[in-house]
Design an enzyme around this catalytic site. Structure first.
Site: not given
Length: 225
Positions: A33, A76, A79, A99
């Site tokens: 992101a 991300g 992920e 994060e």
């Protein structure tokens, strides 16, 4: 992400495609992101727009996705890799969920999929400290299926996808569904689901062809029906 999801859905709906390869560059698998975009958002905004929920669409693709990971797969990017079905890592691959360093937590499945892949203790350490996992340790802990030379990552992914594509399309989808179900439900429910789909293969011409070919000591000719 919308462009990626659109491309995946297009491939998922293409009868000529049986497996998908997803990769990035040698430096990074995916950027994740946009932090600059996120930094000024507030709770009301992310809640109303269901921020990052669009990423979930990757895990709904029915055809197998083989991820070829080179370089960084952080946040991300990690992920996204875990949403795929098979991960083949180049020797320079690095995985992580940093994060915590940004004052937040993973929001696209990192806490759930990483824990299921490598176990609670190591996942907890990575998520709470922002530490990273190199390719070989990722292989050892089961996050990736294998590690290959960086320059061969995409080639190896294509080989795996081509191997998958030699088999019956409906059976490929059923097999993927059953394995994914094991990550979502308890053992007994998963076993019942597997049995139902196993019985279902007996309605397929491909199942009859596969067993007949085995008995006749020849290669099966699957028609995806």
């Amino acid at each position: 992400m919308s462009e990626l999801v659109s491309a995946l859905r297009k491939a998922d709906g293409d009868s000529e495609v049986k497996a998908i390869v997803l990769t990035g560059s040698e430096r990074a698998f995916a950027a994740g992101a946009d932090i600059k975009e996120m930094k000024d958002k507030n709770y009301a905004e992310v809640y109303k727009e269901s921020f990052l929920t669009a990423w979930d669409a990757v895990s709904t693709i029915r055809k197998p996705i083989v991820a070829g990971v080179n370089g960084f797969a952080l946040g991300g990017g990690c992920e996204l890799a875990m949403m795929c079905d098979i991960i083949i890592a180049g020797e320079n691959a690095v995985f992580g969920q940093p994060e915590i360093q940004l004052g937040t937590i993973p929001g696209a499945g990192g806490t759930q999929r990483l824990t299921r892949a490598i176990g609670k203790s190591l996942a907890m350490e990575m998520i709470l400290t922002g530490s990273r996992l190199d390719a070989h340790l990722a292989e050892k802990r089961g996050l990736v299926s294998r590690v290959v030379p960086t320059e061969q990552t995409v080639e190896e992914c294509v080989k795996v996808a081509e191997k998958i594509a030699t088999f019956s399309h409906p059976v490929i989808i059923a097999a993927k569904e059953c394995v994914n179900k094991s990550q979502q439900v308890g053992l007994q429910t998963g076993l019942e689901h597997e049995k139902a789909l196993f019985w279902g293969t007996f309605a397929l011409e491909d199942r009859a062809e596969g067993m007949t070919a085995f008995s006749e000591k020849r290669k099966p000719v699957f028609k995806d029906i």
